[in-house]
Write a protein that holds these residues in place. Structure first.
Motif, short mmCIF file in Angstrom:
data_model
loop_
_atom_site.label_atom_id
_atom_site.label_comp_id
_atom_site.label_asym_id
_atom_site.label_seq_id
_atom_site.Cartn_x
_atom_site.Cartn_y
_atom_site.Cartn_z
N ILE A 191 35.64 36.76 27.79
CA ILE A 191 34.27 36.42 28.35
C ILE A 191 32.95 35.90 27.54
N LEU A 210 34.06 32.12 31.64
CA LEU A 210 35.13 32.29 31.50
C LEU A 210 36.50 31.73 31.27
N CYS A 242 40.93 31.30 32.68
CA CYS A 242 40.96 32.07 34.40
C CYS A 242 40.94 30.48 34.75
N ARG A 276 35.18 28.06 33.33
CA ARG A 276 34.40 27.88 34.73
C ARG A 276 33.31 29.31 34.49
N ARG A 277 32.35 29.51 35.32
CA ARG A 277 31.28 30.20 35.48
C ARG A 277 31.61 31.22 36.68
N ALA A 278 31.24 32.04 36.51
CA ALA A 278 31.59 33.61 37.36
C ALA A 278 29.88 33.89 37.64
N SER A 333 29.73 34.87 41.45
CA SER A 333 29.66 36.49 41.84
C SER A 333 28.96 37.56 41.56
N ALA A 334 30.21 37.31 39.45
CA ALA A 334 29.09 38.11 39.15
C ALA A 334 27.66 38.30 38.06
N ILE A 379 34.51 40.24 40.10
CA ILE A 379 34.48 38.87 38.82
C ILE A 379 35.94 38.12 39.12
N ASP A 429 35.99 35.03 40.75
CA ASP A 429 35.92 33.69 40.34
C ASP A 429 36.40 33.06 39.40
N ALA A 430 37.50 33.58 39.66
CA ALA A 430 38.90 33.31 38.66
C ALA A 430 39.43 32.38 39.48
#
Length: 267
Positions: free
Chosen positions: A183, A201, A204, A209-211, A213-214, A235, A238-239
């Motif tokens: 992270i 992340l 994942c 990749r971006r997250a 939603s978080a 989160i 997002d994974a």
């Protein structure tokens, strides 16, 4: 079958050679050489960047510009890049960090490539040299689509303000391993609230990749336990965790929110 090794003197010459069919670009060699030694490639020539003057760190007005052939060890030692030291030291062994480069890390397969996860969180830009000149691309585009027949010249990003950078990697350290989950988060705060959120992340998905939603759960809120808990609750969506020799997809999904909270709250 490899038949030649080129040592171009600058980025333009390197890009010209790299555009030729059957070429592979060689910087630190931590990605290319294992494939060469295993014979698992279809290259006919290597374009080595050792003489291309693409290494070095320049920082002006709180913006870093790092040459593509700069090693991870050099970045980790730079006093103004101290915030990246934890990430650098979580990658492989000292010997590997003395060879691996920031440019190469952009193309390392998951669950490796932790510096690329950081660059994604930092909203980095990548200067790419091709036979048509130099263009600048968002790091997201390079991670997703590569650079075609060009070569990475440098990577640039804004230095995060003190207290706005967060990093944590869960791994099996005794195996010098890749990430179970990584992270990296850049969370600038204005007037006591998160003004901008970039959470990236590793481990994942097939690529860093971006997250989103978080990130959305954090923006506009005070960065406290309640906000972090709300982001941790979403989160997982997002994974795209996967199973490999280090961990199962189930395990990665279970520990992601735990390590996300630990990263942001210092638990």
């Amino acid at each position: 079958m490899l038949t030649s090794l080129h040592l171009p003197r600058d980025a333009a010459e390197a890009a010209l050679l790299a555009a030729q069919p059957g070429s592979a670009v060689l910087a630190g060699g931590t990605v290319v050489m294992p494939a060469v030694n295993a014979g698992a490639h279809g290259w006919t020539q290597l374009v080595c960047l050792a003489r291309s003057v693409l290494a070095g760190v320049r920082i002006e007005n709180r913006r870093a510009q790092i040459g593509a052939a700069t090693t991870l060890a050099e970045i980790g030692r730079h006093p103004e890049l101290e915030f990246l030291q934890a990430a650098i030291e979580s990658i492989g062994s000292p010997n590997l960090r003395n060879l691996a480069t920031i440019g190469g890390n952009l193309f390392v397969a998951q669950p490796y490539g932790d510096l690329a996860v950081c660059l994604l969180a930092l909203e980095a830009t990548v200067a790419v040299q091709s036979t048509e000149g130099v263009r600048e691309l968002p790091v997201e585009a390079v991670i997703a689509d590569g650079v075609g027949d060009g070569i990475v010249v440098s990577v640039g990003f804004e230095l995060p303000a003190q207290g706005s950078w967060f990093y944590r990697k869960a791994m099996r350290r005794q195996q010098n391993s890749g990430a179970i989950v990584t992270i990296a988060a850049w969370l600038p705060v204005e007037d006591g609230k998160v003004a901008k959120a970039r959470v990236a992340l590793g481990g994942c998905g097939p690529r860093p990749r971006r997250a989103p939603s978080a990130e959305a759960a954090l923006i506009g809120r005070k960065l406290d336990a309640q906000a972090v808990e709300a982001a941790a609750a979403v989160i997982g969506g997002d994974a795209e965790p996967f199973t490999d020799a280090l961990a199962s997809a189930w395990y990665r999904a279970r520990v992601l929110p735990v390590h996300f909270r630990r990263a942001l709250l210092g638990e």
